[in-house]
Design a protein around this motif. Sequence first.
Motif, mmCIF file in Angstrom:
data_model
loop_
_atom_site.group_PDB
_atom_site.id
_atom_site.type_symbol
_atom_site.label_atom_id
_atom_site.label_comp_id
_atom_site.label_asym_id
_atom_site.label_seq_id
_atom_site.Cartn_x
_atom_site.Cartn_y
_atom_site.Cartn_z
ATOM 1 N N THR A 18 60.169 -3.643 -9.508
ATOM 2 C CA THR A 18 59.102 -4.506 -10.007
ATOM 3 C C THR A 18 59.223 -4.681 -11.514
ATOM 4 N N ALA A 19 59.519 -3.599 -12.224
ATOM 5 C CA ALA A 19 59.672 -3.678 -13.678
ATOM 6 C C ALA A 19 60.858 -4.560 -14.061
ATOM 7 N N TRP A 20 61.977 -4.446 -13.330
ATOM 8 C CA TRP A 20 63.136 -5.296 -13.608
ATOM 9 C C TRP A 20 62.830 -6.753 -13.307
ATOM 10 N N LEU A 21 62.098 -7.021 -12.247
ATOM 11 C CA LEU A 21 61.707 -8.388 -11.930
ATOM 12 C C LEU A 21 60.891 -8.979 -13.068
ATOM 13 N N GLN A 22 59.952 -8.206 -13.584
ATOM 14 C CA GLN A 22 59.116 -8.700 -14.669
ATOM 15 C C GLN A 22 59.917 -8.848 -15.962
ATOM 16 N N THR A 23 60.775 -7.897 -16.272
ATOM 17 C CA THR A 23 61.504 -7.920 -17.540
ATOM 18 C C THR A 23 62.566 -9.013 -17.566
ATOM 19 N N ILE A 24 63.371 -9.113 -16.530
ATOM 20 C CA ILE A 24 64.490 -10.050 -16.529
ATOM 21 C C ILE A 24 64.109 -11.375 -15.862
ATOM 22 N N GLY A 25 63.535 -11.300 -14.700
ATOM 23 C CA GLY A 25 63.279 -12.504 -13.927
ATOM 24 C C GLY A 25 62.149 -13.366 -14.457
ATOM 25 N N LEU A 26 61.113 -12.758 -14.951
ATOM 26 C CA LEU A 26 59.943 -13.511 -15.396
ATOM 27 C C LEU A 26 59.853 -13.595 -16.913
ATOM 28 N N HIS A 27 60.981 -13.497 -17.581
ATOM 29 C CA HIS A 27 61.022 -13.556 -19.045
ATOM 30 C C HIS A 27 60.474 -14.900 -19.532
ATOM 31 N N GLY A 28 59.538 -14.847 -20.456
ATOM 32 C CA GLY A 28 58.958 -16.061 -21.013
ATOM 33 C C GLY A 28 57.841 -16.673 -20.181
ATOM 34 N N ARG A 29 57.393 -15.991 -19.161
ATOM 35 C CA ARG A 29 56.311 -16.491 -18.302
ATOM 36 C C ARG A 29 55.090 -15.584 -18.438
ATOM 37 N N ARG A 30 53.922 -16.126 -18.156
ATOM 38 C CA ARG A 30 52.696 -15.312 -18.175
ATOM 39 C C ARG A 30 52.743 -14.212 -17.129
#
Length: 76
Positions: A13-25
């Motif tokens: 989940t942390a990797w998804l947020q850090t890499i995948g959702l970069h620049g998104r709310r």
Amino acid sequence: MWVAIAALALDLTAWLQTIGLHGRRARRWEPKTLRLQLFSIPARIARHARRIHLRLSRHHHRTGLLLPALDRLQPG
């Protein structure tokens, strides 16, 4: 054993947020919000030509947020 599985889920989940959702709310969403908004998108697993595909619902309002995130996480 369940502690290791829970730790792995939190890391993913942390990797998804850090890499995948970069620049998104959505990068700053809490795990509960991620579960309710992204992880609950209806999908099917399909096999075709010896490959496995994840078919996400086109009608869900958060599919457009998840698809670019998954593309960023793909190797290569």
